[in-house]
Design a protein around this motif. Structure first.
Motif, mmCIF file in Angstrom:
data_model
loop_
_atom_site.group_PDB
_atom_site.id
_atom_site.type_symbol
_atom_site.label_atom_id
_atom_site.label_comp_id
_atom_site.label_asym_id
_atom_site.label_seq_id
_atom_site.Cartn_x
_atom_site.Cartn_y
_atom_site.Cartn_z
ATOM 1 N N ARG A 131 65.605 -38.719 19.497
ATOM 2 C CA ARG A 131 66.061 -37.359 19.847
ATOM 3 C C ARG A 131 67.487 -37.112 19.383
ATOM 4 O O ARG A 131 67.833 -36.015 18.974
ATOM 5 N N GLY A 132 68.324 -38.138 19.459
ATOM 6 C CA GLY A 132 69.746 -37.948 19.235
ATOM 7 C C GLY A 132 70.254 -38.008 17.816
ATOM 8 O O GLY A 132 71.333 -37.471 17.529
ATOM 9 N N PRO A 133 69.564 -38.637 16.878
ATOM 10 C CA PRO A 133 70.116 -38.786 15.529
ATOM 11 C C PRO A 133 70.356 -37.465 14.804
ATOM 12 O O PRO A 133 69.756 -36.438 15.135
ATOM 13 N N GLU B 135 60.467 -29.048 11.697
ATOM 14 C CA GLU B 135 59.938 -28.711 13.023
ATOM 15 C C GLU B 135 61.015 -28.835 14.096
ATOM 16 O O GLU B 135 61.041 -28.045 15.051
ATOM 17 N N ILE B 136 61.913 -29.794 13.930
ATOM 18 C CA ILE B 136 63.037 -29.914 14.874
ATOM 19 C C ILE B 136 63.905 -28.664 14.799
ATOM 20 O O ILE B 136 64.335 -28.129 15.824
ATOM 21 N N SER B 137 64.156 -28.182 13.584
ATOM 22 C CA SER B 137 64.960 -26.968 13.414
ATOM 23 C C SER B 137 64.235 -25.746 13.975
ATOM 24 O O SER B 137 64.859 -24.858 14.559
ATOM 25 N N ARG B 138 62.932 -25.724 13.810
ATOM 26 C CA ARG B 138 62.159 -24.551 14.238
ATOM 27 C C ARG B 138 61.997 -24.481 15.752
ATOM 28 O O ARG B 138 62.159 -23.417 16.361
ATOM 29 N N PHE B 139 61.669 -25.620 16.375
ATOM 30 C CA PHE B 139 61.311 -25.600 17.798
ATOM 31 C C PHE B 139 62.420 -26.080 18.721
ATOM 32 O O PHE B 139 62.333 -25.903 19.922
ATOM 33 N N ASN B 140 63.451 -26.705 18.228
ATOM 34 C CA ASN B 140 64.522 -27.451 18.873
ATOM 35 C C ASN B 140 64.028 -28.856 19.204
ATOM 36 O O ASN B 140 62.830 -29.125 19.230
ATOM 37 N N ILE B 141 64.968 -29.766 19.450
ATOM 38 C CA ILE B 141 64.615 -31.178 19.554
ATOM 39 C C ILE B 141 63.732 -31.464 20.766
ATOM 40 O O ILE B 141 62.849 -32.334 20.700
ATOM 41 N N LEU B 142 63.924 -30.750 21.868
ATOM 42 C CA LEU B 142 63.074 -30.991 23.042
ATOM 43 C C LEU B 142 61.616 -30.713 22.726
ATOM 44 O O LEU B 142 60.745 -31.569 22.940
ATOM 45 N N TRP B 143 61.324 -29.529 22.198
ATOM 46 C CA TRP B 143 59.926 -29.161 21.982
ATOM 47 C C TRP B 143 59.341 -29.836 20.755
ATOM 48 O O TRP B 143 58.119 -30.049 20.677
ATOM 49 N N THR C 266 60.016 -39.496 16.652
ATOM 50 C CA THR C 266 58.777 -40.267 16.627
ATOM 51 C C THR C 266 58.317 -40.554 18.045
ATOM 52 O O THR C 266 59.129 -40.897 18.910
ATOM 53 N N ALA C 267 57.025 -40.424 18.289
ATOM 54 C CA ALA C 267 56.462 -40.707 19.606
ATOM 55 C C ALA C 267 55.325 -41.698 19.489
ATOM 56 O O ALA C 267 54.653 -41.782 18.458
ATOM 57 N N ALA C 268 55.109 -42.443 20.563
ATOM 58 C CA ALA C 268 53.980 -43.364 20.627
ATOM 59 C C ALA C 268 53.240 -43.151 21.940
ATOM 60 O O ALA C 268 53.844 -42.838 22.974
ATOM 61 N N ALA C 269 51.924 -43.302 21.883
ATOM 62 C CA ALA C 269 51.070 -43.281 23.067
ATOM 63 C C ALA C 269 50.348 -44.618 23.103
ATOM 64 O O ALA C 269 49.796 -45.055 22.084
ATOM 65 N N VAL C 270 50.352 -45.273 24.264
ATOM 66 C CA VAL C 270 49.860 -46.647 24.366
ATOM 67 C C VAL C 270 48.921 -46.802 25.559
ATOM 68 O O VAL C 270 49.227 -46.356 26.666
ATOM 69 N N ILE C 271 47.779 -47.431 25.309
ATOM 70 C CA ILE C 271 46.869 -47.823 26.381
ATOM 71 C C ILE C 271 46.914 -49.340 26.475
ATOM 72 O O ILE C 271 46.481 -50.045 25.551
ATOM 73 N N LEU C 272 47.453 -49.866 27.559
ATOM 74 C CA LEU C 272 47.519 -51.307 27.747
ATOM 75 C C LEU C 272 46.235 -51.821 28.385
ATOM 76 O O LEU C 272 45.599 -51.110 29.161
#
Length: 207
Positions: free
Chosen positions: A26-28, A85-93, A34-40
């Motif tokens: 988020r900060g760079p 997409e970061i520029s379009r939606f802002n970093i949160l969204w 990048t996001a990850a979804a994990v099923i352990l």
């Protein structure tokens, strides 16, 4: 230390499919988020379980050492939101978008997504449970934080070869003094986030 307490509270032992979700980047000032979804699995080898924690509390080498054992035992998906997409939606969204894509990338019906933070992506086809500082509390979220972080760091190292001088192989796009100095000297690349203040302010000076 993170545990499976939240997973159990949300039906892990009742047969529900639970995934943990977290993002990196988020900060760079440069690069995608990048996001990850994990099923352990319900049973995690002790040698791996004891090492899983918030990726921010691990050294880069510790994250790398755990990455292969971790992905070999879990089901996971990684996704990103691009610089435009970061520029379009802002970093949160944009982060929410990357998380949604990661969840959908699991290609299995998820019952509950445990999401780090206090906001959840919109229009998920599962129950979303937000957990503040979740990467320090939930094993699934902590695992996702490691996978997202290592994946993004590796990507930024590859970008550093194409765009030398900014130090992305070790600052990974964050606004370090070295990166800021290079930004002023070399100017922004297409990978820089023009909606972030240091990049935006530089663009005003060069207009």
């Amino acid at each position: 230390m993170p545990s499976l307490a939240f997973e159990k509270q949300n039906g892990l032992h009742d047969g529900k499919i639970i995934c943990g979700v977290d993002e990196a980047g988020r900060g760079p000032l440069a690069g995608p988020v990048t996001a990850a979804a994990v099923i352990l699995p319900t049973e995690i080898p002790r040698a791996v379980k004891k090492e899983i924690r918030d990726s921010k509390k691990m050294t880069p080498q510790a994250r790398e050492d755990l990455f292969e054992p971790l992905i070999s035992l879990c089901r996971y998906a990684v996704a990103e939101a691009s610089v435009p997409e970061i520029s379009r939606f802002n970093i949160l969204w944009a982060s929410m978008l990357a998380m949604k894509r990661a969840i959908e990338g699991l290609a299995v019906k998820i019952d509950v997504a445990l999401i780090d933070g206090n906001r959840a992506p919109k229009s998920l086809e599962c129950v979303a449970v937000t957990i503040v500082e979740g990467d320090d509390k939930s094993l699934s979220i902590a695992a996702a934080s490691i996978i997202a972080k290592v994946t993004r760091d590796r990507f930024m190292k590859r970008l550093a070869e194409e765009h030398p001088g900014y130090g992305w192989d070790h600052n990974f796009g964050y606004g370090t003094p070295e990166h800021l100095a290079a930004l002023k000297q070399l100017g922004p690349t297409d990978w820089h986030r023009d909606s972030f203040a240091p990049v935006y302010q530089l663009s005003l000076l060069t207009e």
